[in-house]
Design an enzyme around this catalytic site. Structure first.
Site, mmCIF file in Angstrom:
data_model
loop_
_atom_site.group_PDB
_atom_site.id
_atom_site.type_symbol
_atom_site.label_atom_id
_atom_site.label_comp_id
_atom_site.label_asym_id
_atom_site.label_seq_id
_atom_site.Cartn_x
_atom_site.Cartn_y
_atom_site.Cartn_z
ATOM 1 N N HIS A 162 0.690 5.151 1.124
ATOM 2 C CA HIS A 162 -0.030 6.160 1.906
ATOM 3 C C HIS A 162 0.029 7.489 1.141
ATOM 4 O O HIS A 162 1.111 7.885 0.683
ATOM 5 C CB HIS A 162 0.645 6.391 3.256
ATOM 6 C CG HIS A 162 0.727 5.194 4.149
ATOM 7 N ND1 HIS A 162 -0.098 5.030 5.235
ATOM 8 C CD2 HIS A 162 1.545 4.118 4.145
ATOM 9 C CE1 HIS A 162 0.225 3.902 5.865
ATOM 10 N NE2 HIS A 162 1.213 3.334 5.222
ATOM 11 N N HIS A 212 0.839 -1.201 0.000
ATOM 12 C CA HIS A 212 0.000 0.000 0.000
ATOM 13 C C HIS A 212 0.865 1.238 0.000
ATOM 14 O O HIS A 212 1.952 1.251 0.575
ATOM 15 C CB HIS A 212 -0.954 0.012 1.202
ATOM 16 C CG HIS A 212 -0.301 -0.223 2.520
ATOM 17 N ND1 HIS A 212 0.058 -1.484 2.946
ATOM 18 C CD2 HIS A 212 0.075 0.626 3.497
ATOM 19 C CE1 HIS A 212 0.606 -1.396 4.152
ATOM 20 N NE2 HIS A 212 0.639 -0.121 4.503
HETATM 21 P P1 5GP Z 1 1.873 0.239 7.323
HETATM 22 O O1 5GP Z 1 1.754 -1.230 7.058
HETATM 23 O O2 5GP Z 1 2.219 1.027 6.083
HETATM 24 O O3 5GP Z 1 2.840 0.567 8.429
HETATM 25 O O4 5GP Z 1 0.504 0.808 7.841
HETATM 26 C C1 5GP Z 1 -0.722 0.142 7.740
HETATM 27 C C2 5GP Z 1 -1.803 1.182 7.793
HETATM 28 O O5 5GP Z 1 -3.041 0.512 7.721
HETATM 29 C C3 5GP Z 1 -1.821 2.043 9.053
HETATM 30 O O6 5GP Z 1 -1.757 3.404 8.694
HETATM 31 C C4 5GP Z 1 -3.148 1.694 9.717
HETATM 32 O O7 5GP Z 1 -3.763 2.804 10.338
HETATM 33 C C5 5GP Z 1 -3.957 1.173 8.549
HETATM 34 N N1 5GP Z 1 -4.974 0.179 8.912
HETATM 35 C C6 5GP Z 1 -4.815 -0.884 9.762
HETATM 36 N N2 5GP Z 1 -5.950 -1.612 9.819
HETATM 37 C C7 5GP Z 1 -6.832 -1.018 8.982
HETATM 38 C C8 5GP Z 1 -8.192 -1.332 8.621
HETATM 39 O O8 5GP Z 1 -8.797 -2.293 9.067
HETATM 40 N N3 5GP Z 1 -8.789 -0.484 7.742
HETATM 41 C C9 5GP Z 1 -8.138 0.604 7.220
HETATM 42 N N4 5GP Z 1 -8.822 1.375 6.345
HETATM 43 N N5 5GP Z 1 -6.857 0.929 7.539
HETATM 44 C C10 5GP Z 1 -6.218 0.119 8.422
#
Ligand code: 5GP
Length: 142
Positions: free
Chosen positions: A105, A103
Site C-alpha cells: 500500500h 501488495h
Molecule cells: P490487505 O490485504 O493489505 O489487508 O488489504 C487489501 C486491500 O485491497 C484493501 O485495502 C482493500 O480496500 C483492497 N481491495 C479489496 N478488493 C479490491 C478490489 O476488487 N479492487 C481494488 N482495487 N482494491 C481492492
C-alpha cells in the site's frame, strides 16, 4: 502457510478478468488504486508473478515492487500535495492481510489527517479514474 490461490481478486485483475484503475504497469509489476482508499491516492503495487505475500515472493520481484513503490510515493507527494506517505504491507491473516496476493500500500498523507479505517467505503469510479490518470502522468516524469 496455505498455497497461492490463483483465483484471488488481484490475480484476476492481473489477468484482466476484473477491472482496475491502473496507474502504472511494466513486465513485472502492476500499480492500481485501492477501491476503498484509506486516503486519496491510496495505491497498491503488486508483482505480476504469483506470490501470496512476503514469505514466498521471489526476492527480485519484491525488490522491484519496492523500487516502483518509491516512484508511486514520489508521484503521490506531487499529485496530492501530500505532507507524507504511509507504506503498508500485511502478511497472513494474523498480520492483517485480506487479499492473498502480495501488495504494498502507498498512501499519501496530509498533516493531522487520520487515515480512514480499512474497507470503510468504496470511492466513486470517476474519482478513482481521475486520480489514476493524474498519478500515471506524474509517474512518467519520474
Ligand atoms: P490487505 O490485504 O493489505 O489487508 O488489504 C487489501 C486491500 O485491497 C484493501 O485495502 C482493500 O480496500 C483492497 N481491495 C479489496 N478488493 C479490491 C478490489 O476488487 N479492487 C481494488 N482495487 N482494491 C481492492
Amino acid at each position: 502457510m496455505p498455497d497461492y490461490d490463483p483465483n484471488n481478486i488481484f490475480a484476476k485483475i492481473i489477468r484482466g478478468e476484473l477491472p482496475c484503475h491502473k496507474v502504472y504497469e511494466d513486465d513485472r509489476v502492476l500499480v492500481f488504486l485501492d477501491i476503498m482508499p484509506r486516503a486519496p491516492g491510496h495505491a497498491l503495487v503488486i508483482p505480476k508473478n504469483a506470490a501470496r505475500n512476503i514469505l514466498d515472493v521471489d526476492p527480485d520481484d519484491l525488490a522491484h515492487v519496492a523500487r516502483i513503490a518509491q516512484k508511486v510515493a514520489r508521484a503521490g507527494m506531487q499529485v496530492f500535495d501530500a505532507d507524507g506517505i504511509t507504506v503498508q504491507q500485511f502478511n497472513e491473516n494474523a498480520g492483517g492481510q485480506v487479499v492473498f496476493h502480495l501488495h504494498m500500500h502507498v498512501i499519501p498523507r496530509k498533516e493531522n489527517v487520520a487515515m480512514k479505517p480499512p474497507a470503510t467505503e468504496k470511492e466513486k469510479p470517476d474519482v478513482l479514474a481521475d486520480q489514476a490518470r493524474r498519478l500515471a502522468a506524474a509517474m512518467q516524469t519520474l
